[in-house]
Design a protein around this motif. Structure first.
Motif, short mmCIF file in Angstrom:
data_model
loop_
_atom_site.label_atom_id
_atom_site.label_comp_id
_atom_site.label_asym_id
_atom_site.label_seq_id
_atom_site.Cartn_x
_atom_site.Cartn_y
_atom_site.Cartn_z
N HIS A 51 0.83 -1.20 0.00
CA HIS A 51 0.00 0.00 0.00
C HIS A 51 0.87 1.26 0.00
CE1 HIS A 51 -3.31 2.69 0.77
NE2 HIS A 51 -2.79 3.07 1.93
N LYS A 52 1.94 1.24 0.76
CA LYS A 52 2.86 2.39 0.77
C LYS A 52 3.49 2.59 -0.60
CE LYS A 52 4.07 2.29 5.69
NZ LYS A 52 5.17 2.14 6.68
N ALA A 53 3.87 1.47 -1.24
CA ALA A 53 4.44 1.58 -2.58
C ALA A 53 3.41 2.14 -3.56
CB ALA A 53 4.93 0.21 -3.04
N SER A 54 2.14 1.71 -3.40
CA SER A 54 1.08 2.23 -4.27
C SER A 54 0.89 3.73 -4.06
CB SER A 54 -0.22 1.48 -4.01
OG SER A 54 -0.08 0.10 -4.28
N LEU A 55 0.98 4.17 -2.81
CA LEU A 55 0.86 5.60 -2.53
C LEU A 55 2.01 6.38 -3.18
CD1 LEU A 55 -0.25 5.67 1.22
CD2 LEU A 55 -1.64 6.18 -0.79
N ALA A 56 3.21 5.81 -3.11
CA ALA A 56 4.36 6.48 -3.74
C ALA A 56 4.17 6.57 -5.25
CB ALA A 56 5.64 5.72 -3.41
N LEU A 57 3.66 5.52 -5.84
CA LEU A 57 3.37 5.56 -7.28
C LEU A 57 2.29 6.59 -7.58
CD1 LEU A 57 3.40 1.74 -8.13
CD2 LEU A 57 5.08 3.46 -8.86
N GLY A 58 1.30 6.69 -6.68
CA GLY A 58 0.26 7.70 -6.86
C GLY A 58 0.81 9.11 -6.78
N ILE A 59 1.76 9.32 -5.85
CA ILE A 59 2.39 10.65 -5.74
C ILE A 59 3.12 10.99 -7.04
CG2 ILE A 59 4.21 11.93 -4.56
CD1 ILE A 59 3.44 10.41 -1.99
N ARG A 60 3.83 10.01 -7.57
CA ARG A 60 4.55 10.24 -8.83
C ARG A 60 3.57 10.56 -9.96
NH1 ARG A 60 8.43 5.57 -10.96
NH2 ARG A 60 6.40 4.64 -11.50
N GLY A 61 2.45 9.84 -10.00
CA GLY A 61 1.46 10.13 -11.03
C GLY A 61 0.85 11.51 -10.87
N ASP A 62 0.57 11.92 -9.61
CA ASP A 62 0.01 13.26 -9.38
C ASP A 62 0.98 14.35 -9.83
OD1 ASP A 62 -2.25 12.09 -8.33
OD2 ASP A 62 -1.62 12.33 -6.24
N LEU A 63 2.26 14.15 -9.53
CA LEU A 63 3.25 15.15 -9.92
C LEU A 63 3.41 15.22 -11.43
CD1 LEU A 63 5.92 14.47 -7.14
CD2 LEU A 63 4.41 16.45 -7.34
N ALA A 64 3.27 14.06 -12.09
CA ALA A 64 3.33 14.07 -13.55
C ALA A 64 2.15 14.86 -14.13
CB ALA A 64 3.33 12.64 -14.08
N GLU A 65 0.98 14.71 -13.53
CA GLU A 65 -0.20 15.47 -14.00
C GLU A 65 -0.03 16.96 -13.70
OE1 GLU A 65 -4.10 14.07 -13.05
OE2 GLU A 65 -3.44 11.97 -12.98
N ILE A 66 0.61 17.26 -12.57
CA ILE A 66 0.85 18.67 -12.24
C ILE A 66 1.72 19.31 -13.31
CG2 ILE A 66 2.12 20.15 -10.63
CD1 ILE A 66 0.99 18.46 -8.35
N THR A 67 2.69 18.56 -13.82
CA THR A 67 3.53 19.09 -14.91
C THR A 67 2.68 19.49 -16.10
OG1 THR A 67 5.35 17.65 -14.21
CG2 THR A 67 5.46 18.54 -16.44
N THR A 68 1.73 18.65 -16.45
CA THR A 68 0.84 18.95 -17.57
C THR A 68 0.00 20.19 -17.30
OG1 THR A 68 0.73 16.59 -18.11
CG2 THR A 68 -1.00 18.01 -19.02
N HIS A 69 -0.56 20.29 -16.08
CA HIS A 69 -1.40 21.44 -15.75
C HIS A 69 -0.60 22.74 -15.74
CE1 HIS A 69 -5.01 19.17 -15.02
NE2 HIS A 69 -4.41 18.40 -14.12
N VAL A 70 0.65 22.70 -15.26
CA VAL A 70 1.48 23.91 -15.26
C VAL A 70 1.75 24.36 -16.70
CG1 VAL A 70 3.76 24.82 -14.70
CG2 VAL A 70 2.51 23.48 -13.02
N ASN A 71 2.05 23.42 -17.57
CA ASN A 71 2.29 23.77 -18.97
C ASN A 71 1.02 24.33 -19.61
OD1 ASN A 71 4.96 22.91 -18.87
ND2 ASN A 71 4.44 20.80 -19.47
#
Length: 322
Positions: free
Chosen positions: A64-84
């Motif tokens: 579950h912790k690993a899944s949360l870390a993957l989720g954080i990475r996915g959220d940050l990747a989406e943030i990159t798109t929104h900033v652009n």
């Protein structure tokens, strides 16, 4: 061999100790031992199951912790798109900003959960590295959104390049954390397998020990009952055949159980029958002596009768001559 004799003597001593315990109590002890062994096997099985479940829950928590870390990475990747998108499409800046803030709240909560449940120094340090990589990027994104809100025009390529650089650093930090989580999951799996193997070995060993104990104790219990009973049956068979000359063995008379009581009763019966037979024999001898005396007296009386008859004939003859 001396060793065999020692073993035999030990078995005899054990048998004699059992002989002083009532048969019902012996059977109760055997039943109690069996119940205790079954309870121990059940307890070991439950402990093994509990250990396996605990290890599985721990592994699930790590996943579950690993899944949360993957989720954080996915959220940050989406943030990159929104900033652009904020930079490239200013008219949608408000909607993109709301989506960015929602993602930021989501990954912040996940990161807070990971920090609250960190158990090792390495775990805590890796999470600090992720925060350290995210903090300047978050600050830069805040500056970009404020600049767009103020109507400033920013270089889209430069913003995208900065986002990629920051995201690469964050991705590396999260990758290290994921590697740590994977390593910890492997350690937990090894511990679980070792625990299951240990419990399996312990359960099998205790089962074998219980089986050997049951065989040995059952053999001693059976021997302490069957052998003296067979001897008692043989003794009764001899008495039924009329042989009351043999005494019950002393070891059977010294027993403190029901077989000892039976042996004492048989011995008392044998002694009593011997007394009755002795009295009968003495009575027969007296009768035989009396019969002999009566026969002798009868012979004497017969001889006297004959003598009297002869004398009578003599007197009768003399009277005729006169």
């Amino acid at each position: 061999m001396p060793v065999d004799r020692d073993i035999q003597r030990n078995q005899e001593r054990t048998t004699m100790k059992l002989a002083n315990i009532k048969i019902g109590k012996r059977l109760g002890i055997a039943f109690g031992i069996g119940v205790i062994q079954l309870a121990c096997v059940a307890a070991l099985s439950l402990y093994a199951l509990s250990s396996a479940n605990a290890a599985a829950e721990k592994a699930q928590k790590y996943q579950h912790k690993a899944s949360l870390a993957l989720g954080i990475r996915g959220d940050l990747a989406e943030i990159t798109t929104h900033v652009n998108n904020v930079v490239s499409i200013p008219r949608q800046a408000g909607r993109e900003r709301d989506a960015l803030l929602a993602l930021r709240k989501e990954y912040s909560e996940a990161l807070g959960y990971l920090k609250a449940n960190a158990t090792t120094d390495e775990d805590k340090q890796l999470l600090k590295n992720i925060e350290a990589a995210v903090a300047p990027w978050r600050e830069r994104n805040n500056q970009i959104m404020e600049a767009v809100k103020a109507g400033q025009r920013l270089d889209q390529a430069k913003v995208a390049e900065e986002s990629v650089v920051h995201f690469t650093g964050v991705k590396a930090a999260i990758g290290e954390y994921l590697m740590y989580r994977q390593k910890r999951t492997g350690v937990i799996e090894q511990e679980r397998q070792a625990s299951v193997g240990e419990m399996r070995t312990l359960t099998i060993g205790f089962g074998i020990f219980s089986l050997i104990t049951a065989i040995v104790f059952g053999s001693l219990l059976t021997r302490s009952i069957v052998r003296p009973l067979a001897g008692a049956v043989g003794q009764l068979d001899q008495i039924a055949r009329g042989d009351i000359s043999r005494d019950v063995p002393r070891r059977d008379l010294e027993r403190g159980d029901e077989i000892g009581l039976l042996s004492k009763a048989m011995q008392a019966m044998s002694v009593s029958l011997r007394g009755v037979l002795n009295e009968l024999s003495n009575g027969i001898s007296v009768l035989s002596s009396s019969s002999t005396e009566l026969s002798a007296n009868s012979g004497q009386m017969s001889e006297g009768g004959r003598n009297a008859a002869d004398k009578a004939h003599t007197v009768a003859a003399a009277a005729e001559e006169m």
